[in-house]
Design an enzyme around this catalytic site. Sequence first.
Site, PDB file in Angstrom:
ATOM      1  N   GLY A  67     -29.571  11.661 -13.826  1.00 51.79           N
ATOM      2  CA  GLY A  67     -28.562  10.742 -13.319  1.00 51.79           C
ATOM      3  C   GLY A  67     -28.402   9.495 -14.146  1.00 51.79           C
ATOM      4  O   GLY A  67     -27.338   8.878 -14.135  1.00 51.79           O
ATOM      5  N   LYS A  70     -26.723  10.801 -18.433  1.00 54.60           N
ATOM      6  CA  LYS A  70     -25.939  11.971 -18.043  1.00 54.60           C
ATOM      7  C   LYS A  70     -25.580  12.881 -19.208  1.00 54.60           C
ATOM      8  O   LYS A  70     -25.460  14.094 -19.036  1.00 54.60           O
ATOM      9  CB  LYS A  70     -24.668  11.531 -17.311  1.00 54.60           C
ATOM     10  CG  LYS A  70     -24.935  10.950 -15.929  1.00 54.60           C
ATOM     11  CD  LYS A  70     -23.651  10.506 -15.252  1.00 54.60           C
ATOM     12  CE  LYS A  70     -23.908  10.096 -13.808  1.00 54.60           C
ATOM     13  NZ  LYS A  70     -24.273  11.231 -12.954  1.00 54.60           N
ATOM     14  N   SER A 179     -26.850  18.023  -5.104  1.00 55.32           N
ATOM     15  CA  SER A 179     -26.103  16.763  -5.043  1.00 55.32           C
ATOM     16  C   SER A 179     -25.103  16.823  -3.896  1.00 55.32           C
ATOM     17  O   SER A 179     -24.428  17.834  -3.708  1.00 55.32           O
ATOM     18  CB  SER A 179     -25.357  16.517  -6.355  1.00 55.32           C
ATOM     19  OG  SER A 179     -24.437  15.444  -6.202  1.00 55.32           O
ATOM     20  N   GLY A 266     -33.730   5.827  -3.433  1.00 57.15           N
ATOM     21  CA  GLY A 266     -34.583   4.654  -3.353  1.00 57.15           C
ATOM     22  C   GLY A 266     -35.548   4.719  -2.193  1.00 57.15           C
ATOM     23  O   GLY A 266     -35.829   5.787  -1.637  1.00 57.15           O
ATOM     24  N   TYR A 316     -35.715   6.922 -10.589  1.00 59.53           N
ATOM     25  CA  TYR A 316     -34.450   6.395 -11.121  1.00 59.53           C
ATOM     26  C   TYR A 316     -34.206   5.041 -10.484  1.00 59.53           C
ATOM     27  O   TYR A 316     -34.208   4.006 -11.153  1.00 59.53           O
ATOM     28  CB  TYR A 316     -33.318   7.385 -10.819  1.00 59.53           C
ATOM     29  CG  TYR A 316     -31.919   6.920 -11.171  1.00 59.53           C
ATOM     30  CD1 TYR A 316     -31.430   5.674 -10.801  1.00 59.53           C
ATOM     31  CD2 TYR A 316     -31.043   7.746 -11.858  1.00 59.53           C
ATOM     32  CE1 TYR A 316     -30.146   5.259 -11.119  1.00 59.53           C
ATOM     33  CE2 TYR A 316     -29.751   7.349 -12.181  1.00 59.53           C
ATOM     34  CZ  TYR A 316     -29.314   6.098 -11.802  1.00 59.53           C
ATOM     35  OH  TYR A 316     -28.042   5.691 -12.110  1.00 59.53           O
TER      36      TYR A 316
END
Length: 356
Positions: A67, A70, A179, A266, A316
């Site tokens: 992500g 990309k 996703s 997160g 990420y």
Amino acid sequence: MYQLLLSLMFRVPPERIHHIAFTAMKLVTRFAPLRWLVAKVLVVDDPVLRSQAFGLTFPAPLGLAAGFDKDATGVDAWGPLGFGFAEVGTVTAQAQPGNPAPRLFRLPADRALINRMGFNNHGAGHAANFLRQRRVTVPIGANIGKTKIVEAVDAAADYTASAQLLGPLADFMVVNVSSPNTPGLRDLQAVESLRPILQAVLDTVSVPVLVKIAPDLSDEDVDAVADLAVELGLAGIVATNTTIRRDGLKTPDAEVAALGAGGLSGAPVADRSLEVLRRLYARVGDKMTIISVGGIETADQAWERILAGATLVQGYTGFIYGGPFWARSIHKGIAKRVRAAGFSSIAQAVGAENPR
């Protein structure tokens, strides 16, 4: 220091600051003297952190999740920046613009992001050009997804097209069917839909193949995907992707609702990601590698995932909020915990909370 910089960066639209920061990372690792200096500061070169997984050697367990890079344009940056490996993509067979902006949002109170990027990328052929030119630093995985305009019935052929281009150039492949930002994609996690896709990719490449799953799967569906992965001989499972759930957030409900659809990443994903990891390890941990991703911010959390059965971990959003020294901090913390627990290597710690 970084928190002050972060507050300034948060005044810039998320996608724009991502582009600026990513460009800076590529720039400082492009030239040998700077690359050496960056690596000297950020890389934790400690033998206890090294491990083997699906035939590859990983110098350290924390990798960059898919992500961020990309199109694989920063593929040479991630090793010097302190990561033990990186996953580029998600890449689709055909170039596509993704969803309309704005499509990336911050939830600072939750140390989280919401994205509905929609697999924006320049296509597998474009990414292949960068992978072809890469230096050998750390293992690089290629995360592949379905092109939006391709019907589900043709998904296997679409994934195969990406695998043909990227398989000879990447160290491992990750099939992304999880996703929430491509219509119908998560339906491909159903075993009857997933089987032909995974088999097609396995038949196309010689490198290890993993599948990435969503945290929103029921426990029964997690088991079904795990069993299929074993049956087909996959190298591992990446768990988990972003969630569509919004419960338990500190950000006011009205603010969250105003941001609209997208995958939440997160800190709020951490608990469910850990649950899925433990379930997977109990079921198939002796048969394949599990890469745990979702809500990892600290060395304690990374260590918890390793003890729960993760051979490798990824981040990420933690990198966004943690800054350039984040990977170094995680790796130094893990090395300290490996030694404190009396282990001589990180491999001995994998699954130690539930020894087989």
